[in-house]
Scaffold this active site. Structure first.
Site, PDB file in Angstrom:
ATOM      1  N   LYS A  68       0.769  -1.010  -0.018  1.00 56.03           N
ATOM      2  CA  LYS A  68      -0.079  -0.068  -0.077  1.00 56.03           C
ATOM      3  C   LYS A  68       0.837   1.201  -0.032  1.00 56.03           C
ATOM      4  O   LYS A  68       1.837   1.364   1.014  1.00 56.03           O
ATOM      5  CB  LYS A  68      -0.873   0.095   1.248  1.00 56.03           C
ATOM      6  CG  LYS A  68      -2.282  -1.008   1.156  1.00 56.03           C
ATOM      7  CD  LYS A  68      -3.150  -0.711   0.212  1.00 56.03           C
ATOM      8  CE  LYS A  68      -3.877   0.348   0.687  1.00 56.03           C
ATOM      9  NZ  LYS A  68      -4.641   0.473   1.661  1.00 56.03           N
ATOM     10  N   HIS A  69       0.754   2.033  -1.018  1.00 53.94           N
ATOM     11  CA  HIS A  69       1.368   3.258  -0.997  1.00 53.94           C
ATOM     12  C   HIS A  69       2.792   3.269  -0.928  1.00 53.94           C
ATOM     13  O   HIS A  69       3.559   4.000  -0.177  1.00 53.94           O
ATOM     14  CB  HIS A  69       0.821   4.450   0.013  1.00 53.94           C
ATOM     15  CG  HIS A  69      -0.523   4.864  -0.117  1.00 53.94           C
ATOM     16  ND1 HIS A  69      -0.981   5.593  -1.192  1.00 53.94           N
ATOM     17  CD2 HIS A  69      -1.639   4.111   0.744  1.00 53.94           C
ATOM     18  CE1 HIS A  69      -2.248   5.578  -1.081  1.00 53.94           C
ATOM     19  NE2 HIS A  69      -2.659   4.892  -0.158  1.00 53.94           N
ATOM     20  N   ASN A 231      12.198   6.531   7.616  1.00 52.81           N
ATOM     21  CA  ASN A 231      12.749   5.387   8.504  1.00 52.81           C
ATOM     22  C   ASN A 231      11.790   4.087   8.526  1.00 52.81           C
ATOM     23  O   ASN A 231      10.528   4.214   8.431  1.00 52.81           O
ATOM     24  CB  ASN A 231      12.865   5.959   9.880  1.00 52.81           C
ATOM     25  CG  ASN A 231      13.911   6.859  10.115  1.00 52.81           C
ATOM     26  OD1 ASN A 231      14.999   6.570   9.280  1.00 52.81           O
ATOM     27  ND2 ASN A 231      13.871   7.678  11.193  1.00 52.81           N
ATOM     28  N   HIS A 391      13.611   5.668  -0.459  1.00 52.62           N
ATOM     29  CA  HIS A 391      13.000   6.843  -0.695  1.00 52.62           C
ATOM     30  C   HIS A 391      12.576   7.054  -2.016  1.00 52.62           C
ATOM     31  O   HIS A 391      13.115   6.594  -2.834  1.00 52.62           O
ATOM     32  CB  HIS A 391      13.861   8.392  -0.135  1.00 52.62           C
ATOM     33  CG  HIS A 391      14.244   8.436   1.266  1.00 52.62           C
ATOM     34  ND1 HIS A 391      13.154   8.704   2.217  1.00 52.62           N
ATOM     35  CD2 HIS A 391      15.197   7.814   2.099  1.00 52.62           C
ATOM     36  CE1 HIS A 391      13.908   8.800   3.405  1.00 52.62           C
ATOM     37  NE2 HIS A 391      14.816   8.287   3.333  1.00 52.62           N
TER      38      HIS A 391
END
Length: 391
Positions: A68-69, A231, A391
């Site tokens: 998810k996402h 994180n 990221h």
């Protein structure tokens, strides 16, 4: 549109038009077998595919991820399920292949977050796995192939709109990757670090025994973290993630989030959960949401009232004392961290939720404090020397 590019309805948001994915060199390494994938679908698909491919490569078992996402809600390998887990995951009535077990575990890690997930599967999708997918609320799936009957089942899902991608299992991207942010191009070597038992050899704690099951769960957590927005902290046990804390600015916040999800995962296996007197016709996801409310100590009066309406008779809720007593049974949990643990607070938190094994890069100024904390709880900790920011 060619096999080098795929036009999309829009980007991350509906107003971000035009949008497409394309290859500068070569052809796209996946085929759209059904549905119309979106921008976020493909980000989830390509990240989750790498995760399950690495799990299969490292642990030699079928693997699944529930995304998810652009972060996993769960990831797992295809170990058999106990009767308790079958009930907790709502699959006791299904035939389960190893691949289906992997997805049941991945989906069952955080059933609340996995609603509307993107699914990645390391192996050719068989009929048992397709039947499991067909009954869950999901946006789409990526896998290296599909049995003909399994594909027929999935093509009928969502009135024919379910997104099905077939990934080229042999595809490897270029070593250098690029992305644009605000018109500026970033370039770096792709993260090709592959977790292995070698990462778990540097053990600075007094206790040094790492059973094979603990090594498996630590490696699973590290692979999951490699594809989790940083994180991040991952709790794992029995060949599956049970709590992932992603994208927090503070590592202890990641740990608390992962711990709370692990606690919910374990509390869902309490006998009282299986005895809840549902009214006829209550949908599967409504049951999932209601159980979450049942277990929450901070549920509002309005939420509780809505929850109570789902039952033939209002069940007695677990007290905080009953929850704590049940959680004492959660043991031998592995905790992975994508970067060094800077304070002992992560260790103290993990100790309350059954953590016995830890893998982290090491290199903090307070490494000795963290080692001392592990020793005080009898934990085994490995310094991997590898940071896994994503990221």
């Amino acid at each position: 549109m060619t096999n080098k590019e795929l036009a999309l309805r829009y980007g991350c948001n509906p107003h971000q038009i035009p949008a497409k994915v394309f290859m500068k060199n070569g052809t796209l390494p996946f085929k759209v077998l059904n549905g119309a994938p979106g921008y976020i679908n493909l980000l989830d698909a390509l990240n989750s595919w790498q995760l399950v491919k690495e799990l299969k490569q490292i642990l030699k078992q079928p693997a699944a991820a529930s995304f998810k996402h652009v972060s996993p809600a769960g990831a797992a390998i295809g170990l058999p399920l106990s009767d308790t887990l079958k009930k907790s995951y709502g699959v006791e009535d299904l035939e389960l292949s190893p691949l289906a077990c992997a997805y049941a575990r991945a989906r069952g890690a955080d059933r609340l977050s996995s609603f509307g997930d993107w699914v990645a599967l390391s192996d050719i999708v068989d009929v048992p796995t397709a039947r499991l997918l067909n009954r869950e609320v999901s946006d789409g799936v990526i896998a290296p192939g599909y049995e003909p009957e399994a594909l027929d089942i999935l093509r009928k899902k969502q009135k024919g709109r379910y997104i099905i991608l077939e990934m080229d299992a042999h595809y490897e991207s270029e070593e250098i990757e690029r992305r644009e942010v605000f018109g500026i191009t970033f370039e770096q070597k792709r993260n090709t670090a592959l977790a292995s038992a070698d990462w778990l050899q540097n053990i600075p704690t007094t206790k040094k025994d790492l059973p094979e099951t603990a090594q498996r769960d630590l490696l699973l957590s590290l692979v999951a973290l490699k594809y989790t927005q940083s994180n991040s902290i991952c709790f794992a046990v029995d060949g599956q993630c049970i709590g992932i804390g992603a994208g927090q600015q503070s590592r202890i916040q990641c740990t608390r989030l992962a711990a709370s999800k692990a606690a919910t995962w374990y509390l869902r296996q309490h006998p009282r959960i299986f005895e809840l007197p549902w009214k006829p016709g209550v949908k599967r996801q409504d049951q999932v949401n209601a159980i979450d409310l049942y277990l929450r100590d901070d549920a509002t009066s309005i939420e509780i009232q809505q929850w109570e309406e789902l039952f033939e008779q209002v069940p007695q809720r677990l007290t905080p004392e009953e929850k704590q007593e049940w959680l004492k049974g959660l043991k031998n949990v592995a905790l992975g961290s994508d970067a060094f643990i800077p304070f002992r607070d992560t260790i103290d938190c993990g100790a309350q939720y059954g953590v016995s094994y830890i893998a982290q890069p090491g290199g903090s100024l307070r490494d000795e404090d963290v080692i001392e904390a592990c020793d005080s709880y009898g934990m085994v900790m490995a310094f991997t020397g590898v940071r896994l920011f994503h990221h």
